[in-house]
Write an enzyme that holds these catalytic residues in place. Sequence first.
Site, PDB file in Angstrom:
ATOM      1  N   ARG A  51      -7.001  12.810   1.347  1.00 13.24           N
ATOM      2  CA  ARG A  51      -5.867  13.263   2.171  1.00 13.24           C
ATOM      3  C   ARG A  51      -4.531  12.760   1.633  1.00 13.24           C
ATOM      4  O   ARG A  51      -3.506  13.340   1.937  1.00 13.24           O
ATOM      5  CB  ARG A  51      -6.052  12.849   3.626  1.00 13.24           C
ATOM      6  CG  ARG A  51      -5.990  11.367   3.847  1.00 13.24           C
ATOM      7  CD  ARG A  51      -6.035  11.038   5.322  1.00 13.24           C
ATOM      8  NE  ARG A  51      -7.361  11.291   5.887  1.00 13.24           N
ATOM      9  CZ  ARG A  51      -7.769  10.743   7.032  1.00 13.24           C
ATOM     10  NH1 ARG A  51      -6.955   9.971   7.716  1.00 13.24           N
ATOM     11  NH2 ARG A  51      -8.971  10.980   7.489  1.00 13.24           N
ATOM     12  N   HIS A  52      -4.541  11.666   0.873  1.00 13.29           N
ATOM     13  CA  HIS A  52      -3.272  11.231   0.277  1.00 13.29           C
ATOM     14  C   HIS A  52      -3.440  10.938  -1.222  1.00 13.29           C
ATOM     15  O   HIS A  52      -3.025  11.740  -2.039  1.00 13.29           O
ATOM     16  CB  HIS A  52      -2.613  10.068   1.054  1.00 13.29           C
ATOM     17  CG  HIS A  52      -3.524   9.030   1.624  1.00 13.29           C
ATOM     18  ND1 HIS A  52      -4.425   8.341   0.866  1.00 13.29           N
ATOM     19  CD2 HIS A  52      -3.646   8.554   2.891  1.00 13.29           C
ATOM     20  CE1 HIS A  52      -5.064   7.479   1.637  1.00 13.29           C
ATOM     21  NE2 HIS A  52      -4.636   7.592   2.880  1.00 13.29           N
ATOM     22  N   GLU A 109      -8.793   0.440  -2.566  1.00 17.35           N
ATOM     23  CA  GLU A 109      -9.602   0.482  -1.345  1.00 17.35           C
ATOM     24  C   GLU A 109     -10.493   1.712  -1.416  1.00 17.35           C
ATOM     25  O   GLU A 109     -10.045   2.783  -1.832  1.00 17.35           O
ATOM     26  CB  GLU A 109      -8.708   0.635  -0.118  1.00 17.35           C
ATOM     27  CG  GLU A 109      -7.870  -0.545   0.191  1.00 17.35           C
ATOM     28  CD  GLU A 109      -6.940  -0.238   1.368  1.00 17.35           C
ATOM     29  OE1 GLU A 109      -7.039   0.835   1.981  1.00 17.35           O
ATOM     30  OE2 GLU A 109      -6.109  -1.093   1.643  1.00 17.35           O
ATOM     31  N   HIS A 157      -5.697   3.658  -1.454  1.00 18.90           N
ATOM     32  CA  HIS A 157      -7.001   3.985  -0.869  1.00 18.90           C
ATOM     33  C   HIS A 157      -7.366   5.399  -1.291  1.00 18.90           C
ATOM     34  O   HIS A 157      -6.737   6.363  -0.859  1.00 18.90           O
ATOM     35  CB  HIS A 157      -6.892   3.867   0.654  1.00 18.90           C
ATOM     36  CG  HIS A 157      -8.187   4.092   1.376  1.00 18.90           C
ATOM     37  ND1 HIS A 157      -8.306   3.940   2.734  1.00 18.90           N
ATOM     38  CD2 HIS A 157      -9.421   4.463   0.946  1.00 18.90           C
ATOM     39  CE1 HIS A 157      -9.555   4.184   3.096  1.00 18.90           C
ATOM     40  NE2 HIS A 157     -10.244   4.525   2.031  1.00 18.90           N
ATOM     41  N   HIS A 193      -3.607  -4.226   7.768  1.00 22.36           N
ATOM     42  CA  HIS A 193      -3.647  -3.085   8.677  1.00 22.36           C
ATOM     43  C   HIS A 193      -2.666  -3.217   9.828  1.00 22.36           C
ATOM     44  O   HIS A 193      -2.685  -4.189  10.566  1.00 22.36           O
ATOM     45  CB  HIS A 193      -5.040  -2.790   9.235  1.00 22.36           C
ATOM     46  CG  HIS A 193      -5.229  -1.313   9.384  1.00 22.36           C
ATOM     47  ND1 HIS A 193      -4.834  -0.630  10.491  1.00 22.36           N
ATOM     48  CD2 HIS A 193      -5.685  -0.395   8.511  1.00 22.36           C
ATOM     49  CE1 HIS A 193      -5.055   0.659  10.314  1.00 22.36           C
ATOM     50  NE2 HIS A 193      -5.572   0.832   9.119  1.00 22.36           N
ATOM     51  N   GLU A 228     -10.993  -9.228   3.607  1.00 21.45           N
ATOM     52  CA  GLU A 228      -9.698  -8.844   4.185  1.00 21.45           C
ATOM     53  C   GLU A 228      -9.923  -8.648   5.682  1.00 21.45           C
ATOM     54  O   GLU A 228     -10.715  -7.799   6.107  1.00 21.45           O
ATOM     55  CB  GLU A 228      -9.157  -7.554   3.546  1.00 21.45           C
ATOM     56  CG  GLU A 228      -7.816  -7.164   4.173  1.00 21.45           C
ATOM     57  CD  GLU A 228      -7.091  -6.050   3.428  1.00 21.45           C
ATOM     58  OE1 GLU A 228      -7.139  -6.020   2.175  1.00 21.45           O
ATOM     59  OE2 GLU A 228      -6.472  -5.211   4.108  1.00 21.45           O
ATOM     60  N   ASN A 284       0.858  -1.181   0.000  1.00 24.71           N
ATOM     61  CA  ASN A 284       0.000   0.000   0.000  1.00 24.71           C
ATOM     62  C   ASN A 284       0.903   1.242   0.000  1.00 24.71           C
ATOM     63  O   ASN A 284       1.704   1.423   0.926  1.00 24.71           O
ATOM     64  CB  ASN A 284      -0.891  -0.041   1.253  1.00 24.71           C
ATOM     65  CG  ASN A 284      -1.785   1.176   1.379  1.00 24.71           C
ATOM     66  OD1 ASN A 284      -1.339   2.300   1.156  1.00 24.71           O
ATOM     67  ND2 ASN A 284      -3.023   0.979   1.743  1.00 24.71           N
ATOM     68  N   ARG A 292      -9.511   8.076  -0.635  1.00 24.99           N
ATOM     69  CA  ARG A 292     -10.447   8.476   0.428  1.00 24.99           C
ATOM     70  C   ARG A 292     -11.319   9.629  -0.031  1.00 24.99           C
ATOM     71  O   ARG A 292     -10.897  10.455  -0.852  1.00 24.99           O
ATOM     72  CB  ARG A 292      -9.664   8.904   1.678  1.00 24.99           C
ATOM     73  CG  ARG A 292      -8.874   7.795   2.333  1.00 24.99           C
ATOM     74  CD  ARG A 292      -8.244   8.305   3.606  1.00 24.99           C
ATOM     75  NE  ARG A 292      -9.263   8.616   4.583  1.00 24.99           N
ATOM     76  CZ  ARG A 292      -9.554   7.834   5.629  1.00 24.99           C
ATOM     77  NH1 ARG A 292      -8.890   6.733   5.854  1.00 24.99           N
ATOM     78  NH2 ARG A 292     -10.521   8.177   6.465  1.00 24.99           N
ATOM     79  N   THR A 307      -8.122   3.847   8.728  1.00 24.70           N
ATOM     80  CA  THR A 307      -9.277   2.956   8.855  1.00 24.70           C
ATOM     81  C   THR A 307      -9.191   2.279  10.228  1.00 24.70           C
ATOM     82  O   THR A 307      -8.171   1.681  10.560  1.00 24.70           O
ATOM     83  CB  THR A 307      -9.237   1.894   7.729  1.00 24.70           C
ATOM     84  OG1 THR A 307      -8.889   2.550   6.518  1.00 24.70           O
ATOM     85  CG2 THR A 307     -10.568   1.210   7.579  1.00 24.70           C
ATOM     86  N   HIS A 366       1.062   6.305   1.703  1.00 23.29           N
ATOM     87  CA  HIS A 366       1.808   7.286   2.495  1.00 23.29           C
ATOM     88  C   HIS A 366       2.963   7.939   1.741  1.00 23.29           C
ATOM     89  O   HIS A 366       3.560   8.894   2.235  1.00 23.29           O
ATOM     90  CB  HIS A 366       2.204   6.683   3.835  1.00 23.29           C
ATOM     91  CG  HIS A 366       0.956   6.372   4.622  1.00 23.29           C
ATOM     92  ND1 HIS A 366       0.075   7.366   4.985  1.00 23.29           N
ATOM     93  CD2 HIS A 366       0.392   5.197   4.998  1.00 23.29           C
ATOM     94  CE1 HIS A 366      -0.961   6.807   5.588  1.00 23.29           C
ATOM     95  NE2 HIS A 366      -0.799   5.503   5.612  1.00 23.29           N
TER      96      HIS A 366
HETATM   97  N1  PXP Z   1      -5.861  -2.844   4.354  1.00 22.43           N
HETATM   98  C1  PXP Z   1      -6.838  -1.920   4.478  1.00 22.43           C
HETATM   99  C2  PXP Z   1      -8.239  -2.329   4.162  1.00 22.43           C
HETATM  100  C3  PXP Z   1      -6.544  -0.591   4.844  1.00 22.43           C
HETATM  101  O1  PXP Z   1      -7.535   0.320   4.952  1.00 22.43           O
HETATM  102  C4  PXP Z   1      -5.192  -0.240   5.042  1.00 22.43           C
HETATM  103  C5  PXP Z   1      -4.838   1.189   5.345  1.00 22.43           C
HETATM  104  O2  PXP Z   1      -5.153   1.992   4.258  1.00 22.43           O
HETATM  105  C6  PXP Z   1      -4.204  -1.230   4.905  1.00 22.43           C
HETATM  106  C7  PXP Z   1      -4.580  -2.535   4.584  1.00 22.43           C
HETATM  107  C8  PXP Z   1      -2.752  -0.942   5.132  1.00 22.43           C
HETATM  108  O3  PXP Z   1      -2.595  -0.638   6.486  1.00 22.43           O
HETATM  109  P1  PXP Z   1      -1.201  -0.065   7.008  1.00 22.43           P
HETATM  110  O4  PXP Z   1      -0.945   1.191   6.249  1.00 22.43           O
HETATM  111  O5  PXP Z   1      -1.459   0.157   8.464  1.00 22.43           O
HETATM  112  O6  PXP Z   1      -0.185  -1.126   6.741  1.00 22.43           O
END
Ligand code: PXP
Length: 252
Positions: A52-53, A76, A46, A202, A161, A10, A48, A107, A13
Amino acid sequence: MSKKPRLGVNIDHVATLRQARGETYPSIVDAANISLSNGADQITIHLREDRRHIQDTDVEAVRLVTRKYGKPLNLEMGCNQEIIDIALATNPDWVCLVPENRQERTTEGGLNLIDDKVRKKVQKTCEAIKEKLPETKISLFLEANITVLEHAVKMPIEAVEIHTGDYAKAHLNGEDFSSYLSEFKSAEQFLKENETACHAGHGLTFESLSPLLDLKLFEEYNVGHWVICQAIFDGLGSVVSKLNEQFEGSNL
Ligand code: PXP
């Protein structure tokens, strides 16, 4: 033959850093390229509601990179019409539906499918995606709770997930995390019986991934924040050293 679990990276960031300064760097396209050329099996982003990103134009840009590598894009998103329309236009390989709340830092948990209103909204979103994009696979971000999963497997989805955020936090704080592993095991068993794939994501780090990989619990992991944080320290020394070389080559 056993297969390695899929690693979804992901890259949200990277966009967080870019948006913090309103610059064009760091490039989300470079982040997707580097991740895929170093073994990532999928890119997750993601989009959103509050942007924000990840921004709207990032979705197509990252889509082009994943296509180049023949790897999936996992988008996402919340069940929001504006975002659904972007998903329909982008045709991602996977959509992962998540709850979204503007005040949250990230999330905070899975979709509450026990709530009638939430369940109907999720069902409607799945149907809208399946109608326009029958090839796009859908996963729902959920807690490892059998009552919630019973609702999920009645929906037109390919995967769940499982939210690993609380487990990962317990692991990080040195607390007993064995009850999470039992819940994950029961969830995985239930999903297997119902022919639904079991993904996880997550808050995961190198350390908290270890017990999950050892137990062979999930077929896919989506890891984001920690990867980008760790990448800073894996790269900071090299960048400072390069800068210093430049300085050493310049006399006052
Ligand atoms: N899976 C889902 C559904 C999420 O919402 C996120 C955060 O956007 C992640 C995985 C990745 O989480 P993390 O950035 O904490 O590794």
